[in-house]
Motif scaffolding. Structure first.
Motif, PDB file in Angstrom:
ATOM      1  N   ASN A   1       1.057   7.168 -11.606  1.00  0.00           N
ATOM      2  CA  ASN A   1       1.661   5.742 -10.834  1.00  0.00           C
ATOM      3  C   ASN A   1       2.571   5.963 -12.240  1.00  0.00           C
ATOM      4  O   ASN A   1       2.389   5.650 -13.278  1.00  0.00           O
TER       5      ASN A   1
ATOM      6  N   SER B   1       7.012  -0.186  -9.568  1.00  0.00           N
ATOM      7  CA  SER B   1       6.451   0.514  -9.405  1.00  0.00           C
ATOM      8  C   SER B   1       6.124   1.800  -8.326  1.00  0.00           C
ATOM      9  O   SER B   1       6.231   2.320  -7.152  1.00  0.00           O
ATOM     10  N   ARG B   2       5.687   3.218  -8.936  1.00  0.00           N
ATOM     11  CA  ARG B   2       6.042   3.842  -8.007  1.00  0.00           C
ATOM     12  C   ARG B   2       4.228   5.245  -8.236  1.00  0.00           C
ATOM     13  O   ARG B   2       4.176   5.474  -9.437  1.00  0.00           O
ATOM     14  N   ASP B   3       4.117   5.454  -7.289  1.00  0.00           N
ATOM     15  CA  ASP B   3       3.345   7.031  -7.538  1.00  0.00           C
ATOM     16  C   ASP B   3       4.114   8.357  -6.595  1.00  0.00           C
ATOM     17  O   ASP B   3       5.460   8.483  -6.030  1.00  0.00           O
TER      18      ASP B   3
END
Length: 103
Positions: free
Chosen positions: A23, A31-33
């Motif tokens: 992440n 936020s991002r994966d």
């Protein structure tokens, strides 16, 4: 002629093999994966009679997934939060290395 399977970075970075989901959170961003390969090599350096032991955590991932990241952005791996030491370091193959540190 189709590209060799190893040219497909998404196929290379499958969590079923040796990559994992990481992440990332840009400062002031969302936020991002992403998928990446986490490793934490150990270094022992000797300077004269002094020794320094250090771990150097890093994530290798697709450069296009992390192009917007900058130093001090948060990176979470396996529930542990790290911070970028510098911006992403592209290697010229479509991959980049994120050099990490803890607080």
């Amino acid at each position: 002629m189709p590209a060799p399977s190893w040219d497909n970075l998404d196929a290379f970075l499958q969590p079923d093999d040796f990559a994992r989901t990481v992440n990332v959170t840009p400062q002031g961003g969302v936020s991002r994966d992403i998928k990446g390969i986490f490793d934490e090599p150990y270094f022992n350096t000797q300077i004269g009679e002094y020794e320094a032991d250090a771990f150097m955590p890093r994530v290798t991932c697709k450069a296009s997934d992390v192009a917007d990241l900058r130093a001090k952005d948060a990176v979470q791996v396996g529930g542990k939060t790290y911070y970028l030491l510098t911006g992403p370091q592209p290697d010229g193959t479509g991959m980049a290395v994120l050099s990490l540190a803890t607080e």
